[in-house]
Each structure stands twice: as C-alpha cells, then as structure tokens.
Design a protein around this motif. Structure first.
Motif, PDB file in Angstrom:
ATOM      1  N   TYR A 148       0.168  -1.347  -0.065  1.00 29.95           N
ATOM      2  CA  TYR A 148       0.166   0.427   0.001  1.00 29.95           C
ATOM      3  C   TYR A 148       0.923   0.973   0.154  1.00 29.95           C
ATOM      4  O   TYR A 148       0.610   2.073  -0.304  1.00 29.95           O
ATOM      5  CB  TYR A 148      -0.986  -0.235   0.969  1.00 29.95           C
ATOM      6  CG  TYR A 148      -2.567  -1.082   1.121  1.00 29.95           C
ATOM      7  CD1 TYR A 148      -3.337  -0.764   0.568  1.00 29.95           C
ATOM      8  CD2 TYR A 148      -2.333  -2.236   1.504  1.00 29.95           C
ATOM      9  CE1 TYR A 148      -4.382  -1.503   0.567  1.00 29.95           C
ATOM     10  CE2 TYR A 148      -3.161  -3.533   1.386  1.00 29.95           C
ATOM     11  CZ  TYR A 148      -4.662  -2.270   0.842  1.00 29.95           C
ATOM     12  OH  TYR A 148      -5.173  -3.675   0.258  1.00 29.95           O
ATOM     13  N   THR A 149       2.442   1.140   0.133  1.00 27.47           N
ATOM     14  CA  THR A 149       3.207   2.198  -0.365  1.00 27.47           C
ATOM     15  C   THR A 149       3.286   2.656  -1.108  1.00 27.47           C
ATOM     16  O   THR A 149       3.369   1.483  -1.994  1.00 27.47           O
ATOM     17  CB  THR A 149       4.282   1.755   0.919  1.00 27.47           C
ATOM     18  OG1 THR A 149       3.491   1.490   2.128  1.00 27.47           O
ATOM     19  CG2 THR A 149       5.394   3.626   0.782  1.00 27.47           C
ATOM     20  N   PRO A 150       3.591   3.929  -1.995  1.00 28.32           N
ATOM     21  CA  PRO A 150       3.420   4.323  -3.444  1.00 28.32           C
ATOM     22  C   PRO A 150       4.976   4.333  -3.516  1.00 28.32           C
ATOM     23  O   PRO A 150       6.206   4.369  -2.296  1.00 28.32           O
ATOM     24  CB  PRO A 150       2.943   5.851  -3.273  1.00 28.32           C
ATOM     25  CG  PRO A 150       3.403   5.796  -2.035  1.00 28.32           C
ATOM     26  CD  PRO A 150       3.204   4.739  -1.025  1.00 28.32           C
ATOM     27  N   PRO A 151       5.439   4.054  -4.422  1.00 21.54           N
ATOM     28  CA  PRO A 151       6.273   3.914  -5.379  1.00 21.54           C
ATOM     29  C   PRO A 151       7.953   5.098  -5.354  1.00 21.54           C
ATOM     30  O   PRO A 151       9.024   4.689  -4.358  1.00 21.54           O
ATOM     31  CB  PRO A 151       6.097   3.825  -7.274  1.00 21.54           C
ATOM     32  CG  PRO A 151       5.252   4.328  -7.016  1.00 21.54           C
ATOM     33  CD  PRO A 151       3.843   4.047  -5.977  1.00 21.54           C
ATOM     34  N   GLU A 152       7.455   5.967  -4.944  1.00 16.40           N
ATOM     35  CA  GLU A 152       8.183   7.416  -5.161  1.00 16.40           C
ATOM     36  C   GLU A 152       8.527   7.023  -3.226  1.00 16.40           C
ATOM     37  O   GLU A 152       9.828   7.508  -3.528  1.00 16.40           O
ATOM     38  CB  GLU A 152       7.726   8.669  -4.997  1.00 16.40           C
ATOM     39  CG  GLU A 152       5.654   9.040  -3.951  1.00 16.40           C
ATOM     40  CD  GLU A 152       5.227   8.522  -4.702  1.00 16.40           C
ATOM     41  OE1 GLU A 152       3.837   8.736  -3.623  1.00 16.40           O
ATOM     42  OE2 GLU A 152       4.957   7.354  -5.416  1.00 16.40           O
ATOM     43  N   VAL A 153       7.781   6.437  -2.344  1.00 13.82           N
ATOM     44  CA  VAL A 153       8.048   6.252  -0.898  1.00 13.82           C
ATOM     45  C   VAL A 153       9.609   5.382  -0.823  1.00 13.82           C
ATOM     46  O   VAL A 153      10.127   5.200  -0.413  1.00 13.82           O
ATOM     47  CB  VAL A 153       7.300   6.133   0.036  1.00 13.82           C
ATOM     48  CG1 VAL A 153       7.630   6.065   1.871  1.00 13.82           C
ATOM     49  CG2 VAL A 153       6.535   7.411  -0.251  1.00 13.82           C
ATOM     50  N   HIS A 154       8.341   4.509  -1.502  1.00 13.55           N
ATOM     51  CA  HIS A 154      10.009   2.207  -1.829  1.00 13.55           C
ATOM     52  C   HIS A 154      11.214   3.083  -1.972  1.00 13.55           C
ATOM     53  O   HIS A 154      11.890   2.547  -1.489  1.00 13.55           O
ATOM     54  CB  HIS A 154       8.788   1.421  -2.498  1.00 13.55           C
ATOM     55  CG  HIS A 154       8.593   1.009  -1.706  1.00 13.55           C
ATOM     56  ND1 HIS A 154       8.755   0.669  -0.378  1.00 13.55           N
ATOM     57  CD2 HIS A 154       6.758   0.271  -1.837  1.00 13.55           C
ATOM     58  CE1 HIS A 154       7.794  -0.032  -0.296  1.00 13.55           C
ATOM     59  NE2 HIS A 154       6.418  -0.340  -1.719  1.00 13.55           N
ATOM     60  N   VAL A 155      11.144   4.118  -3.285  1.00  5.41           N
ATOM     61  CA  VAL A 155      12.627   4.406  -4.225  1.00  5.41           C
ATOM     62  C   VAL A 155      13.361   5.670  -2.869  1.00  5.41           C
ATOM     63  O   VAL A 155      14.812   4.944  -2.678  1.00  5.41           O
ATOM     64  CB  VAL A 155      11.915   5.485  -5.398  1.00  5.41           C
ATOM     65  CG1 VAL A 155      13.367   6.043  -5.617  1.00  5.41           C
ATOM     66  CG2 VAL A 155      11.633   4.746  -6.080  1.00  5.41           C
ATOM     67  N   ARG A 156      12.841   6.300  -2.399  1.00  4.49           N
ATOM     68  CA  ARG A 156      13.312   6.917  -1.377  1.00  4.49           C
ATOM     69  C   ARG A 156      13.393   5.886  -0.368  1.00  4.49           C
ATOM     70  O   ARG A 156      14.759   6.273   0.672  1.00  4.49           O
ATOM     71  CB  ARG A 156      12.230   8.516  -0.983  1.00  4.49           C
ATOM     72  CG  ARG A 156      13.296   9.260  -0.073  1.00  4.49           C
ATOM     73  CD  ARG A 156      12.561   9.980   0.881  1.00  4.49           C
ATOM     74  NE  ARG A 156      11.860   9.718   2.300  1.00  4.49           N
ATOM     75  CZ  ARG A 156      10.192   9.965   1.958  1.00  4.49           C
ATOM     76  NH1 ARG A 156       9.286  10.182   1.054  1.00  4.49           N
ATOM     77  NH2 ARG A 156       9.669   9.456   3.586  1.00  4.49           N
ATOM     78  N   MET A 157      12.729   5.332   0.569  1.00  5.27           N
ATOM     79  CA  MET A 157      13.180   4.223   1.549  1.00  5.27           C
ATOM     80  C   MET A 157      14.652   3.796   1.169  1.00  5.27           C
ATOM     81  O   MET A 157      15.530   3.301   1.832  1.00  5.27           O
ATOM     82  CB  MET A 157      12.024   3.039   1.884  1.00  5.27           C
ATOM     83  CG  MET A 157      11.161   4.640   2.869  1.00  5.27           C
ATOM     84  SD  MET A 157       9.624   2.822   3.157  1.00  5.27           S
ATOM     85  CE  MET A 157       9.890   2.107   4.645  1.00  5.27           C
ATOM     86  N   ARG A 158      15.058   3.304  -0.270  1.00  5.35           N
ATOM     87  CA  ARG A 158      15.551   2.405  -0.374  1.00  5.35           C
ATOM     88  C   ARG A 158      16.938   2.788  -0.455  1.00  5.35           C
ATOM     89  O   ARG A 158      18.405   3.152  -0.387  1.00  5.35           O
ATOM     90  CB  ARG A 158      15.749   1.795  -1.854  1.00  5.35           C
ATOM     91  CG  ARG A 158      15.091   0.403  -1.692  1.00  5.35           C
ATOM     92  CD  ARG A 158      14.752  -0.720  -3.289  1.00  5.35           C
ATOM     93  NE  ARG A 158      13.614  -2.156  -2.885  1.00  5.35           N
ATOM     94  CZ  ARG A 158      13.650  -2.486  -3.243  1.00  5.35           C
ATOM     95  NH1 ARG A 158      13.835  -2.350  -5.004  1.00  5.35           N
ATOM     96  NH2 ARG A 158      13.043  -3.289  -3.037  1.00  5.35           N
ATOM     97  N   ALA A 159      16.869   4.348  -1.333  1.00  6.64           N
ATOM     98  CA  ALA A 159      18.285   5.200  -1.163  1.00  6.64           C
ATOM     99  C   ALA A 159      18.785   5.933  -0.255  1.00  6.64           C
ATOM    100  O   ALA A 159      19.561   5.773   0.335  1.00  6.64           O
ATOM    101  CB  ALA A 159      17.807   6.938  -1.995  1.00  6.64           C
TER     102      ALA A 159
END
Length: 175
Positions: free
Chosen positions: A58-69
């Motif tokens: 349920y987490t949007p892609p832009e948040v996943h990208v930031r979390m990984r970075a």
C-alpha cells in the motif's frame, strides 16, 4: 455505495488535513448498508505527528524509492495526500478484484512486491481492444480477475492504470 462511502470518508478527513496513513482493509469496517467506519485509529497522521506504520503493497513507489536510497526499513514517514490516494487506489482495486494486489501477475519476474511497485509493473491490459495489448501486457492473473477487469468502465481502468504505472494524468484525489 461502498466506493462512494469510502471515498467520502477519506475526502472528509483530507479536508481536515488528516491522513489515515496505514490504509489497508483491516482498518476499515463496513455495515450491511455500506456505512464505512475506520478502526485502529492510532496510526493517523495530523499536525506534526507522522504515521508510524504501513504496508509495503500500500506504499507508493516514490516512498519505496526514497526508503531504499536512504536505507530505511520502517514505514515511519510523513505522508502526503498524494501518497495516500495511491494507497486508496490499491484498496479499491483489491475490493473490486477480491484480494488481488494491482501488481500480482503471472510469471512477471518480480519476486518482491516492492520491486514491482517501484517498476510500475501493472499487468492488466489497457486501451483499445484488450485482446490486442496497447499498453500493459497479458500477464494479468487468469480467470475471474481478468474477467472482472474487462468489465470495468474505461474511465475506471484509466484511473487505475495511471495511478499504478505513473503515466498520463496521474493520481486522482479521493474527492
């Protein structure tokens, strides 16, 4: 009636600068008359208080990208309404296609849901004759899920497609 009730409840909260944050089916109850109730309200975001929990799908892609970075593994982040309408779209999709996530596909090569979300891998065909793929592909789950998708209005398919692939006009607000 269920969709209207859900979207109305979310839009009323958004007008008060409140976000559910942890959008998922376990935090919503629906009566037989389609009255919507939000439960497990300890994770809402308002004022300076961020939502401390979340679910990967349920987490949007832009948040996943930031979390990984940033090497972050907890879903404690300050959400925006733009983030939440993505989560609402996932919820609505999983209601229409019972229990199926937008990125669930046959042989897609994504073992991790986060990879599929980041890639915007939405396997349902969109546009024109859906037997001739214009956008998307034919890896949508077979059987009833494909049939349900084919019966949706073009407008609804467009909203889902643009939300989950990040193309076109993008996400619509709850209102």
């Amino acid at each position: 009636a269920l969709f209207v009730g859900l979207l109305l409840a979310f839009s009323l909260m958004h007008r008060q600068d409140m976000l559910m944050g942890d959008v998922n089916p376990r935090n919503i109850m629906v009566n037989q008359d389609c009255s919507v109730y939000f439960v497990d309200c300890d994770s809402y975001q308002f004022g300076g208080y961020e939502c401390p929990v979340g679910k990967p799908d349920y987490t949007p892609p832009e948040v996943h990208v930031r979390m990984r970075a940033e090497g972050i593994t907890e879903y404690r982040y300050t959400r925006t309404e733009y983030n939440e309408v993505y989560s609402i779209a996932v919820l609505l999709f999983s209601i229409l296609l019972p229990g199926k996530a937008p990125y669930a596909a046959r042989n897609a090569g994504y073992d991790d849901v986060v990879d599929a979300v980041i890639a915007g891998y939405f396997p349902y065909p969109y546009g024109g004759d859906e037997n001739t793929v214009v956008k998307g592909n034919m890896l949508a789950p077979a059987g009833v899920f494909r049939n349900i998708w084919s019966c949706m209005t073009f407008q609804m398919k467009t909203h889902f497609y643009e939300t989950f692939t990040q193309t076109g006009a993008g996400r619509r607000n709850a209102q």
